[in-house]
Design an enzyme around this catalytic site. Structure first.
Site: not given
Ligand code: EPZ
Length: 444
Positions: A117, A310, A402, A122, A22-23
């Site tokens: 969420c 994850d 999802r 996020r 999915k990702n």
């Molecule tokens: C991706 O989310 C995945 N989703 C998530 O999978 C996964 O848990 C996550 O990466 C971490 O591996 C998809 O790929 C669609 P991040 P993403 O930006 O990109 C902070 C699942 O279960 N951050 O890597 O949204 C954030 O809050 C889902 O399949 C900022 O502060 O995660 C987090 O603490 C859940 N500012 C950390 O960075 C930003 O602009 C990592 O988030 C962006 C992120």
């Protein structure tokens, strides 16, 4: 809303096939907005998030055909709208992946600011700062992010340093930089396999992306991109979930259609716990619980190639069945222990101290009525239910729909006593899993 009813105690045995990731499918579908030609994607999982992403592309003006259930042909030749509306973004925050492509190709984009969420706030501040480094003007208007390319209409390549590793932030920037003028270098880039999959698709479309899988990705912008055909990588998190399912039920599974190399850290950690895992070939794993039982092992979630956040919830379920005390530290999201309290209601001995869960096992779990809160938490409750004595009812399984293709069918086929209880006809089907025909024909 649909529920799962599970009666635990059956060892899972047999063969299970892994679906597309999915990702990876989500950013690759968004990448189709970068060209007016056709992008054909194979091995797309049929899960709710894909339906949401498809709706988003169609709202923007793209045409999405599904000649086969897991093949999407996307044509963004008549884009009229340059925005991702709130009702879609609130359903799936990955809708923000439309920002980079729209900004790069059309010089403008408007995306509802995704709310938080269950697992955390996020934010997308790192995405927006990256676009500004490429010369975009970014502002907020009534809860929407509004971004515009410089007056010349084209983004300008730049050096971008991410303060934190962000998966979709890296993906959004790769897509924006692909059509920017000049070179972009991304420092502290995410290294997940899904990043490399997107990079491979972009290069097939004519982009010039190098360094995926390393902390530094270089993109030489080009004037335009063409169509391509690409097969999405298997889902490494579904693979890990079924490895845990084999271990937690003391069963034995052959996991087909996976990519063991993408699960190296999870395989290593589960072997430390005592799970016997054989890498049969490049797409098959053989998994069974060892005779000596499971041993508690600490784990810390970090960006790839370290242990994935994850898989944290699924791992917690396994630690309830392992001898000793395990400390599970969640370093990525600030609120990703929602499953813990539900597991406690099933008899798990665990305590939360800040961003660390301390789990003592083994404990005999007993079935209970529990509630899913997010995608991976719901998967962990299914795993706990499979190991528990008695009956478990899991509410709100739309969360699991999802990201897992009809997981109850895959589990039943390998011996699990699990059934989906459809929401009553008068009740909301909002949480209903996408039926195959819905996905194939887009009737939702
Ligand atoms: C991706 O989310 C995945 N989703 C998530 O999978 C996964 O848990 C996550 O990466 C971490 O591996 C998809 O790929 C669609 P991040 P993403 O930006 O990109 C902070 C699942 O279960 N951050 O890597 O949204 C954030 O809050 C889902 O399949 C900022 O502060 O995660 C987090 O603490 C859940 N500012 C950390 O960075 C930003 O602009 C990592 O988030 C962006 C992120």
């Amino acid at each position: 809303m649909d529920k799962f009813r599970i009666t635990g105690g059956n060892p899972l045995r047999g063969r299970v096939s892994i679906s597309g990731a999915k990702n990876s499918a989500l950013p690759c579908m968004a990448a189709a907005l970068l060209t007016s030609e056709t992008v054909t994607l194979h091995n797309i999982p049929y899960v709710r998030d894909i339906i949401t992403q498809r709706r988003l592309l169609e709202d923007i003006g793209a045409t999405v055909l599904t000649p086969e259930l897991r093949t999407h042909k996307i044509m963004a030749d008549h884009v009229e709208l340059f925005e991702a509306p709130y009702e879609l973004v609130k359903t799936m925050r990955a809708s923000v992946l439309a920002l980079g492509p729209l900004l790069a190709r059309f010089g403008r984009a408007r995306v509802s600011l995704p709310g938080g969420c269950a697992i955390g706030t996020r934010p997308i501040d790192l995405h927006l700062a990256a676009f500004q480094h490429l010369g975009a003007e970014v502002g907020l208007e009534s809860g929407d992010v509004v971004a515009r390319a410089p007056s010349g209409g084209r983004l300008r390549g730049s050096e971008v340093h991410f303060d934190k590793v962000t998966v979709t932030g890296t993906e959004n920037l790769m897509m924006a930089a692909a059509l920017a003028e000049g070179k972009t270098v991304i420092h502290n880039a995410a290294r997940e396999p899904e990043i490399a999959d997107l990079g491979e698709l972009l290069n097939k479309m004519g982009a010039r992306v190098r360094g995926c899988g390393t902390p530094t990705i270089t993109i030489d912008g080009v004037e335009s991109l063409g169509g391509a055909e690409h097969t999405i990588i298997p889902d490494r998190i579904e693979t890990g979930t079924f490895m845990v399912a084999a271990a937690i039920t003391k069963g034995e599974l052959e996991i087909k259609g996976c990519r063991p190399e993408h699960s190296a850290i999870v395989i290593a950690k589960l072997r430390e716990v005592g799970v016997e895992i054989e890498e049969v070939n490049q797409s098959t794993l053989h998994v069974r619980c060892c005779a000596q039982g499971l041993r508690a092992q600490d784990v810390v979630t970090e960006p790839h190639p370290r242990f994935p956040t994850d898989m944290q919830a699924q791992y917690m379920a396994l630690m309830t069945q392992s001898e000793g005390v395990a400390r599970i530290t969640e370093n990525i999201f600030e609120n990703r222990f929602m499953h813990a309290s539900e597991m406690q209601r099933m008899g798990a001995a665990l305590a939360i101290e800040g961003n660390t869960a301390i789990v003592e096992g083994p404990t005999q779990l007993t079935g209970a009525r529990v509630q899913a809160s997010d995608l991976r938490a719901s998967a962990s409750l299914v795993l706990a239910g499979l190991a528990a004595q008695g009956e478990t009812i899991i509410d709100r399984v739309y969360h699991i729909d999802r990201g897992y293709e009809r997981i109850e069918r895959k589990l039943r086929a390998i011996g699990a006593d699990i059934e989906r209880q459809k929401a009553s006809v008068t009740g909301s089907l909002r949480g209903a899993a996408p039926q195959a025909e819905e996905v194939a024909t887009g009737i939702n």
